[in-house]
Design a protein around this motif. Structure first.
Motif, PDB file in Angstrom:
ATOM      1  N   GLU A  49       0.124   4.467  -0.267  1.00 37.36           N
ATOM      2  CA  GLU A  49      -0.234   5.555   0.514  1.00 37.36           C
ATOM      3  C   GLU A  49       0.314   5.303   2.000  1.00 37.36           C
ATOM      4  OE1 GLU A  49      -4.526   7.677   1.847  1.00 37.36           O
ATOM      5  OE2 GLU A  49      -4.280   6.329   0.111  1.00 37.36           O
ATOM      6  N   LYS A  53       2.669   7.681   4.453  1.00 41.67           N
ATOM      7  CA  LYS A  53       2.035   8.175   5.704  1.00 41.67           C
ATOM      8  C   LYS A  53       2.995   7.659   6.906  1.00 41.67           C
ATOM      9  CE  LYS A  53      -2.908   8.056   4.880  1.00 41.67           C
ATOM     10  NZ  LYS A  53      -4.325   7.814   5.048  1.00 41.67           N
ATOM     11  N   ASP A  79       0.878  -1.192   0.029  1.00 45.30           N
ATOM     12  CA  ASP A  79      -0.161  -0.053   0.044  1.00 45.30           C
ATOM     13  C   ASP A  79       0.911   1.166   0.020  1.00 45.30           C
ATOM     14  OD1 ASP A  79      -1.338   2.036   0.621  1.00 45.30           O
ATOM     15  OD2 ASP A  79      -3.002   0.995   1.973  1.00 45.30           O
TER      16      ASP A  79
END
Length: 325
Positions: free
Chosen positions: A307, A311, A305
């Motif tokens: 994203e 983060k 992932d």
């Protein structure tokens, strides 16, 4: 709710462990190929005073590398260097005290290394702990997250410019992160990375190992985007008979001893997968891999992932005050 938050990570982690043991019951550890000489190259191995870290450091020194063994046990470190010297290693070994649970200690070591003016061709982020009772690092981080992941995140970033400068076309600098099959059971709770709400040592350990895989992939993407000759890979040593299991419950400890003799890998076998990523011609210029038993494997779906990777990187940078380093 509290009981569920403790039981779920425990069951997930032990299920992962059972799958690994089942595999190791039928498949031997892969045989490490003869690795090319590494004379003139410099390596740092965290947690290199014993277990897999020591075996990796000893092998790398035997290939001609100048190996910095990083650890928080001075007596063990002195003995480790002495053993490597007695082996007649072609390279050199030095012990440097670093407490990876202390951001101050990590920064001090990074600056000391920079002051030496040496290149850096290999960083093996091997040090770790598992299933310790709830406690915090001196900087206030959950212990697994702080030691297994954040300390290595900061160390890597503080030395990244040297790794970039040391890498050349066809002779990349390499970063090897020691993860674990338990990362498959990991859940990244971005709102509670320090596990303040419902603590589970099993969940905390699995999260730290998942964080290392996410970190590896994001770092490799950055290196590729910048055109740097640096590769980053995550490795899974399997279940290895080391002191990492000293924090198991008493009953689990009793059951582990006879099982370990038959099914667990030796520290040398566990280190072999890190050595493959660290020095083999096969992985020259190859990054963003998750390696197990000598092969590329798919890591947990969530680890891809992008994203979440971004983060975690941003939040980790804030936690260690990377911009102030």
């Amino acid at each position: 709710m509290w009981l569920l938050s403790v039981l779920v990570p425990l069951v997930r982690l032990y299920f992962c462990g059972a799958k690994v043991l089942f595999y190791q019951m039928f498949y031997r550890s892969f045989k490490l190929p003869v690795l090319p000489k590494q004379c003139g190259r410099v390596a740092i191995v965290t947690g290199g005073t014993r277990g897999m870290g020591f075996e990796a450091a000893r092998h790398l020194a035997g290939l001609g590398m100048h190996v910095f063994i990083v650890g928080n046990e001075k007596e063990e470190g002195t003995k480790a260097v002495q053993k490597i010297q007695e082996d007649g290693a072609e390279g050199k070994a030095e012990f440097v005290f670093v407490d990876l649970t202390s951001l101050k200690s990590v920064r001090q070591f990074a600056q000391t290394f920079r002051d030496r003016g040496l290149p850096l061709h290999l960083l093996v982020n091997n040090a770790g702990t598992m299933l310790v009772p709830e406690r915090q690092t001196e900087d206030g981080f959950e212990f697994h997250f702080g030691l297994n992941y954040l300390g290595h995140f900061l160390l890597t970033n503080l030395l990244l410019d040297i790794l970039k400068e040391s890498g050349k076309p066809g002779r990349c600098s390499r970063i090897v992160n020691m993860s674990s099959a338990t990362h498959y059971a990991g859940i990244m709770n971005m709102d509670d990375l320090n596990r303040r709400k419902h603590y589970s040592s099993h969940g905390a350990y699995a999260q730290s190992k998942l964080a290392l895989v996410l970190f590896t992939y994001y770092l490799q993407e950055q290196m590729m985007a910048g055109g740097y000759h640096v590769t980053a890979n995550a490795v899974d040593p399997g279940m290895v008979d080391t002191a990492l299991y000293d924090n198991l419950w008493t009953l689990a400890q009793m059951l582990k001893k006879p099982v370990a003799k038959i099914l667990f890998r030796t520290p040398a076998e566990g280190a072999s997968i890190a050595l493959l990523a660290a020095a083999s011609s096969e992985f020259e210029g190859v990054g963003a891999c998750y390696l197990y038993n000598g092969e590329k494997r798919s890591s947990a779906e969530v680890s891809y992932d992008t994203e979440l990777q971004a983060k975690l990187w941003k939040r980790s940078s804030e936690l260690v005050a990377l911009q102030k380093a």
